[in-house]
Design a protein around this motif. Structure first.
Motif, mmCIF file in Angstrom:
data_model
loop_
_atom_site.group_PDB
_atom_site.id
_atom_site.type_symbol
_atom_site.label_atom_id
_atom_site.label_comp_id
_atom_site.label_asym_id
_atom_site.label_seq_id
_atom_site.Cartn_x
_atom_site.Cartn_y
_atom_site.Cartn_z
ATOM 1 N N PRO A 16 35.243 14.091 -24.776
ATOM 2 C CA PRO A 16 33.785 14.808 -24.693
ATOM 3 C C PRO A 16 33.181 13.624 -24.086
ATOM 4 O O PRO A 16 33.152 12.563 -24.642
ATOM 5 C CB PRO A 16 33.600 15.170 -26.005
ATOM 6 N N VAL A 17 32.410 13.939 -23.054
ATOM 7 C CA VAL A 17 31.247 12.976 -22.614
ATOM 8 C C VAL A 17 29.908 13.628 -22.938
ATOM 9 O O VAL A 17 29.518 14.690 -22.614
ATOM 10 C CB VAL A 17 31.327 12.995 -21.049
ATOM 11 N N VAL A 18 29.169 13.058 -23.942
ATOM 12 C CA VAL A 18 28.088 13.573 -24.737
ATOM 13 C C VAL A 18 26.781 12.851 -24.356
ATOM 14 O O VAL A 18 26.952 11.678 -23.907
ATOM 15 C CB VAL A 18 28.266 13.525 -26.133
ATOM 16 N N HIS A 19 25.826 13.550 -23.755
ATOM 17 C CA HIS A 19 24.526 12.843 -23.157
ATOM 18 C C HIS A 19 24.064 11.897 -24.413
ATOM 19 O O HIS A 19 24.090 12.155 -25.454
ATOM 20 C CB HIS A 19 23.355 14.115 -23.099
ATOM 21 N N GLY A 20 23.676 10.598 -23.742
ATOM 22 C CA GLY A 20 23.222 9.592 -24.338
ATOM 23 C C GLY A 20 24.382 8.705 -25.136
ATOM 24 O O GLY A 20 23.987 7.662 -25.917
ATOM 25 N N VAL A 21 25.671 9.028 -24.951
ATOM 26 C CA VAL A 21 26.608 8.253 -25.557
ATOM 27 C C VAL A 21 27.545 7.593 -24.592
ATOM 28 O O VAL A 21 28.044 8.279 -23.455
ATOM 29 C CB VAL A 21 27.431 8.967 -26.574
ATOM 30 N N ASP A 22 28.094 6.291 -24.806
ATOM 31 C CA ASP A 22 28.969 5.758 -23.832
ATOM 32 C C ASP A 22 30.240 6.042 -24.422
ATOM 33 O O ASP A 22 30.512 5.906 -25.371
ATOM 34 C CB ASP A 22 28.807 4.346 -24.096
ATOM 35 N N PRO A 23 30.927 6.889 -23.447
ATOM 36 C CA PRO A 23 32.512 7.252 -23.841
ATOM 37 C C PRO A 23 33.626 6.485 -23.650
ATOM 38 O O PRO A 23 34.737 6.466 -23.916
ATOM 39 C CB PRO A 23 32.637 8.606 -22.957
ATOM 40 N N ASP A 24 33.080 5.057 -23.372
ATOM 41 C CA ASP A 24 34.074 3.995 -23.120
ATOM 42 C C ASP A 24 35.316 3.789 -24.318
ATOM 43 O O ASP A 24 36.156 3.783 -23.900
ATOM 44 C CB ASP A 24 33.462 2.720 -22.908
ATOM 45 N N SER A 25 34.756 3.661 -25.583
ATOM 46 C CA SER A 25 35.668 3.424 -26.434
ATOM 47 C C SER A 25 36.953 4.771 -26.469
ATOM 48 O O SER A 25 37.914 4.338 -26.588
ATOM 49 C CB SER A 25 35.013 3.276 -27.866
ATOM 50 N N ALA A 26 36.474 5.964 -26.766
ATOM 51 C CA ALA A 26 37.104 7.192 -26.738
ATOM 52 C C ALA A 26 38.147 7.005 -25.270
ATOM 53 O O ALA A 26 39.458 7.295 -25.582
ATOM 54 C CB ALA A 26 36.446 8.124 -26.776
ATOM 55 N N LEU A 27 37.432 6.741 -23.963
ATOM 56 C CA LEU A 27 38.479 6.975 -23.020
ATOM 57 C C LEU A 27 39.387 5.793 -22.742
ATOM 58 O O LEU A 27 40.473 5.942 -22.398
ATOM 59 C CB LEU A 27 37.227 7.006 -21.757
ATOM 60 N N THR A 28 38.825 4.837 -23.263
ATOM 61 C CA THR A 28 39.901 3.482 -23.468
ATOM 62 C C THR A 28 41.094 3.797 -24.083
ATOM 63 O O THR A 28 42.343 3.522 -23.872
ATOM 64 C CB THR A 28 39.306 2.228 -23.675
ATOM 65 N N SER A 54 17.046 25.566 -21.400
ATOM 66 C CA SER A 54 16.756 25.442 -20.094
ATOM 67 C C SER A 54 16.130 24.046 -19.687
ATOM 68 O O SER A 54 16.334 23.232 -18.709
ATOM 69 C CB SER A 54 15.727 26.514 -19.343
ATOM 70 N N ALA A 55 15.548 23.483 -20.912
ATOM 71 C CA ALA A 55 15.130 21.987 -20.703
ATOM 72 C C ALA A 55 16.064 21.162 -20.842
ATOM 73 O O ALA A 55 15.751 19.878 -20.464
ATOM 74 C CB ALA A 55 13.994 21.770 -21.912
ATOM 75 N N GLY A 56 17.460 21.366 -21.018
ATOM 76 C CA GLY A 56 18.453 20.475 -20.917
ATOM 77 C C GLY A 56 18.936 20.201 -19.453
ATOM 78 O O GLY A 56 20.207 19.639 -19.482
ATOM 79 N N SER A 57 18.475 21.046 -18.468
ATOM 80 C CA SER A 57 19.077 20.812 -17.119
ATOM 81 C C SER A 57 19.144 19.402 -16.647
ATOM 82 O O SER A 57 20.099 19.042 -16.180
ATOM 83 C CB SER A 57 18.391 21.852 -16.201
ATOM 84 N N LEU A 58 18.258 18.684 -16.829
ATOM 85 C CA LEU A 58 18.267 17.232 -16.138
ATOM 86 C C LEU A 58 19.351 16.500 -17.062
ATOM 87 O O LEU A 58 20.012 15.726 -16.484
ATOM 88 C CB LEU A 58 16.758 16.575 -16.557
ATOM 89 N N ARG A 59 19.343 16.706 -18.528
ATOM 90 C CA ARG A 59 20.567 16.028 -19.111
ATOM 91 C C ARG A 59 21.903 16.345 -18.691
ATOM 92 O O ARG A 59 22.799 15.784 -18.351
ATOM 93 C CB ARG A 59 20.469 16.387 -20.685
ATOM 94 N N ALA A 60 21.961 17.643 -18.352
ATOM 95 C CA ALA A 60 23.365 18.171 -17.959
ATOM 96 C C ALA A 60 23.571 17.669 -16.584
ATOM 97 O O ALA A 60 24.795 17.120 -16.484
ATOM 98 C CB ALA A 60 23.131 19.732 -17.698
ATOM 99 N N ARG A 61 22.581 17.206 -15.669
ATOM 100 C CA ARG A 61 22.851 16.787 -14.348
ATOM 101 C C ARG A 61 23.368 15.513 -14.621
ATOM 102 O O ARG A 61 24.164 14.770 -13.747
ATOM 103 C CB ARG A 61 21.655 16.948 -13.237
ATOM 104 N N GLN A 62 22.829 14.665 -15.278
ATOM 105 C CA GLN A 62 22.987 13.448 -16.009
ATOM 106 C C GLN A 62 24.471 13.133 -16.268
ATOM 107 O O GLN A 62 25.372 12.295 -15.943
ATOM 108 C CB GLN A 62 22.052 12.690 -16.866
ATOM 109 N N VAL A 63 24.762 13.972 -17.184
ATOM 110 C CA VAL A 63 26.294 13.890 -17.722
ATOM 111 C C VAL A 63 27.197 14.322 -16.709
ATOM 112 O O VAL A 63 28.228 13.763 -16.399
ATOM 113 C CB VAL A 63 26.246 14.796 -18.950
ATOM 114 N N ARG A 64 26.930 15.384 -15.713
ATOM 115 C CA ARG A 64 27.712 15.779 -14.705
ATOM 116 C C ARG A 64 28.072 14.269 -13.689
ATOM 117 O O ARG A 64 29.231 14.361 -13.333
ATOM 118 C CB ARG A 64 27.146 16.751 -13.986
#
Length: 260
Positions: A16-28, A54-64
């Motif tokens: 999972p790539v979760v907003h506000g979290v660096d996924p590097d450890s899991a992905l590595t 609906s207020a999460g649209s900006l976060r969704a774009r950032q994660v995308r």
């Protein structure tokens, strides 16, 4: 069935790539045990109860965009839709049900915190096989320690250790601690290990270590200092704190700073 067939590579791994979290450890960690084209990235954003989805649209774009950067020039796979939810863990559980990966890899504790879920809840009702990763893996670990006690998670721990050691050509050691005085009750508790020990005996690439100790947590902490990576199987046991992974795991995490 041959041992090589028993411990097959992980065919599909979910990160999972979760907003506000660096996924590097899991992905590595995921890339260390399987090929990029077997790894699926899914995007999740958590909104607190009083926030509209609906207020999460900006976060969704950032994660995308974050996922787009991760898959660029690689063979990593992704689910196009980023899910915005008040309960992202439940969304992830549903995704696991539809994708049915062999393994879910999560960074610990950051990803669980971002998903709004406690470790005890995850371990009590796991949606499948899960790996929690503390820290970013050493690029090429030379020595890996596998703490084995038998039980339902032992097979996954061995399979994970074999995959990592094969990928990095590392020495894999399996540590088992047994009490200095053997009683009927202690022998019964050690029974799950006996079945695992028969499997380990057929794996010449695994170095077997057995140490007598009445404090297995202290022994593990002492031994862990000589290894680049420690793999420890944990189960959904009742714990004093909701964030606990169990006494042995908690002590190892508290008293060591390496990869676990």
């Amino acid at each position: 069935m041959s041992n090589s067939r028993r411990f097959t590579p992980f065919r599909q791994v979910l990160v999972p790539v979760v907003h506000g979290v660096d996924p590097d450890s899991a992905l590595t960690a995921a890339r260390a045990i399987t090929e990029d084209n077997r790894i699926i990235l899914v995007g999740l954003c958590r909104m607190v109860a009083d926030q509209s989805l609906s207020a999460g649209s900006l976060r969704a774009r950032q994660v995308r965009a974050q996922i787009g950067d991760l898959v660029a020039a690689t063979e990593l796979r992704r689910r196009a839709r980023v899910r915005v939810s008040h309960e992202p863990w439940e969304e992830l559980v549903q995704l696991i049900g539809s994708i049915q990966p062999d393994l879910l890899v999560l960074g610990w504790p950051s990803t669980l915190e971002a998903l709004g879920i406690e470790a005890s809840e995850v371990l009590a009702r796991p949606p499948g096989d899960i790996v929690l990763v503390r820290g970013t893996l050493v690029p090429a670990p030379a020595h890996i320690l596998l703490a084995v006690r038998g039980g339902p998670q032992a097979g996954l721990a061995v399979r994970l250790g074999l995959a990592l050691s094969k990928a990095s050509r590392a020495e894999l050691a399996a540590l088992h601690t047994r009490p200095t005085a053997t009683s009927v009750e202690e022998s019964r508790r050690d029974r799950p290990f006996l079945a695992l020990d028969r499997v380990l005996a057929g794996l010449p690439e695994v170095k077997r270590l057995e140490i007598e100790s009445d404090d297995p947590a202290a022994t593990l902490v002492e031994q862990a200092g000589g290894y680049d990576l420690v793999i420890l199987g944990v189960t959904g046991q009742q714990a004093a704190a909701s964030s606990s992974l169990g006494f042995v795991a908690d002590r190892l995490l508290e008293e060591t700073s390496g990869n676990v």
